[in-house]
Design an enzyme around this catalytic site. Structure first.
Site, mmCIF file in Angstrom:
data_model
loop_
_atom_site.group_PDB
_atom_site.id
_atom_site.type_symbol
_atom_site.label_atom_id
_atom_site.label_comp_id
_atom_site.label_asym_id
_atom_site.label_seq_id
_atom_site.Cartn_x
_atom_site.Cartn_y
_atom_site.Cartn_z
ATOM 1 N N ASP A 69 0.862 -1.185 0.000
ATOM 2 C CA ASP A 69 0.000 0.000 0.000
ATOM 3 C C ASP A 69 0.898 1.235 0.000
ATOM 4 O O ASP A 69 2.081 1.151 0.349
ATOM 5 C CB ASP A 69 -0.916 0.028 1.236
ATOM 6 N N TYR A 105 -0.809 8.661 -2.235
ATOM 7 C CA TYR A 105 -0.786 8.567 -3.699
ATOM 8 C C TYR A 105 -2.041 9.191 -4.329
ATOM 9 O O TYR A 105 -2.072 9.413 -5.534
ATOM 10 C CB TYR A 105 -0.783 7.090 -4.128
ATOM 11 N N HIS A 124 -7.578 2.851 3.672
ATOM 12 C CA HIS A 124 -7.384 3.629 4.904
ATOM 13 C C HIS A 124 -8.701 3.852 5.665
ATOM 14 O O HIS A 124 -8.692 4.037 6.877
ATOM 15 C CB HIS A 124 -6.842 5.025 4.576
HETATM 16 N N1 DGL Z 1 -5.007 3.295 0.774
HETATM 17 C C1 DGL Z 1 -5.047 3.828 -0.548
HETATM 18 C C2 DGL Z 1 -6.306 3.386 -1.279
HETATM 19 O O1 DGL Z 1 -6.871 2.391 -0.961
HETATM 20 C C3 DGL Z 1 -5.012 5.314 -0.705
HETATM 21 C C4 DGL Z 1 -4.037 6.085 0.032
HETATM 22 C C5 DGL Z 1 -3.383 7.175 -0.733
HETATM 23 O O2 DGL Z 1 -4.007 8.162 -1.134
HETATM 24 O O3 DGL Z 1 -2.195 7.013 -0.875
HETATM 25 O O4 DGL Z 1 -6.751 4.019 -2.194
#
Ligand code: DGL
Length: 274
Positions: free
Chosen positions: A11, A43, A195
Site C-alpha cells: 500500500d 498517492y 485507509h
Molecule cells: N489506501 C489507498 C487506497 O486504498 C489510498 C491512500 C493514498 O491516497 O495514498 O486508495
C-alpha cells in the site's frame, strides 16, 4: 531472514494493513511481507505516471524478496497502475509471478449487499476519477447505481493520526452529507480506500441507521482464498511458515506507532530504501 517465498502486500502507507489483517486472519498459514511506501504517501492525488512508477518500484522490491504473488492493497494503485503492471511490466520482469488488485474482487461482491440498488463509493480522488468502480461494478451488476465521491482529506487525516478528532468528524460529516445529497436512496456505502476503516466510528456517527458501511478487507481476503484454491500452481509456490514482516520506506518508529491501529496487533518494521 524472512520466509523464502511469501505473499507480498503493498500500500502507499498504512491502509493496506486493514486488508492484510483480514487476509492474515483467514489464511494464517502463509508467510507475508508488507511494504508501505509511507515516504511517498499519499498517492491519492498523484498522476497515473507517478502512481505507476512508485507502485512498480514497490512490486519489483517485493519480487526481489522472493514474493511470487503481490496484492496491491491500495485502490489508488489498483486503479492507476495494476493494468499496466499486469499487461506491460510483468511479462518483461517476471512472467510467472502475479500481481492482483482490490477493485475487481470488491466489485464482484458489492452489488449483493444492496436492496435499493443504489450504492455509495467513497475513495481517493485518483480512484474516483479513474472511473474503475463504475466500470467494474456495472460489469457484474448492470442495474446497480454507483454514486462515487472523492474524500481527499480523509487519507491525510488518517496518515497523521487524526482519525478520532473533531477535525476528522468535520470532514467525514461534510463528505457524507454531499454523498447523501446526490444519492438519497443509497442503502450501502463501500469504503473504496483501504485507509477508511480507521474512520468507521466517525462515519457511523453521521449516517442514518439504514445505511450499511462495507470495508474491503474481508471481501479481498475471501477472494484471495478463492484465487489460491483455483490456482494450486501459485499456492504451492508460497511458503507456509506463518511469518509476517513489515517494511516501510519511511521512519520505522512512526510506522510502528501508527500501524497497530490498522493491523490490530503490534507491528515491528524495518526500513527499506527503494
Ligand atoms: N489506501 C489507498 C487506497 O486504498 C489510498 C491512500 C493514498 O491516497 O495514498 O486508495
Amino acid at each position: 531472514m524472512h520466509g523464502n517465498t511469501p505473499i507480498g502486500i503493498f500500500d502507499s502507507g498504512y491502509g493496506g494493513l486493514t486488508v492484510f489483517r483480514s487476509i492474515a486472519a483467514l489464511l494464517p498459514e502463509y508467510d507475508y511481507i508488507y511494504l508501505g511506501d509511507n515516504a511517498r504517501a499519499p498517492y491519492g492525488n498523484r498522476s497515473f505516471e507517478t502512481v505507476h512508477q512508485y507502485t512498480l518500484e514497490c512490486v519489483e522490491w517485493l519480487f526481489s524478496q522472493g514474493c511470487p504473488l503481490v496484492i496491491l492493497a491500495c485502490n489508488t494503485a489498483s486503479a492507476k497502475a495494476l493494468r499496466t503492471i499486469q499487461q506491460k511490466d510483468l511479462p518483461r520482469l517476471a512472467p510467472d509471478n502475479r500481481v492482483l488488485g482490490v477493485i475487481r474482487p470488491t466489485a464482484e461482491k458489492i452489488g449483493n449487499y444492496t436492496q435499493s440498488k443504489s450504492i455509495g463509493v467513497l475513495g481517493t480522488k485518483g480512484t474516483v476519477t479513474s472511473g474503475s468502480y463504475d466500470i467494474e461494478i456495472h460489469h457484474f451488476f448492470p442495474d446497480v447505481r454507483v454514486n462515487q465521491l472523492a474524500c481527499p482529506m480523509w487519507v491525510p487525516l488518517i496518515e497523521n493520526g487524526e482519525s478520532n478528532t473533531a477535525g476528522a468528524d468535520y470532514f467525514v460529516q461534510k463528505n457524507l452529507n454531499e454523498l447523501l445529497a446526490i444519492a438519497p436512496d443509497i442503502d450501502t456505502i463501500l469504503l473504496a480506500c483501504t485507509h477508511y476503516p480507521l474512520l468507521m466510528s466517525s462515519i457511523q456517527k453521521f449516517l442514518p441507521g439504514n445505511i450499511q458501511v462495507i470495508p474491503q478487507g474481508p471481501i479481498v481476503a475471501d477472494s484471495l482464498h478463492d484465487y489460491l484454491l483455483r490456482h494450486p500452481e501459485m499456492r504451492e509456490r508460497i511458503s507456509v511458515g506463518g511469518t509476517r514482516h513489515f517494511f516501510t520506506t519511511d521512519d520505522t518508529t512512526d510506522f510502528d506507532n501508527h500501524a497497530s491501529a490498522f493491523f490490530g496487533s503490534d507491528v515491528r518494521s524495518e526500513q527499506v530504501k527503494l
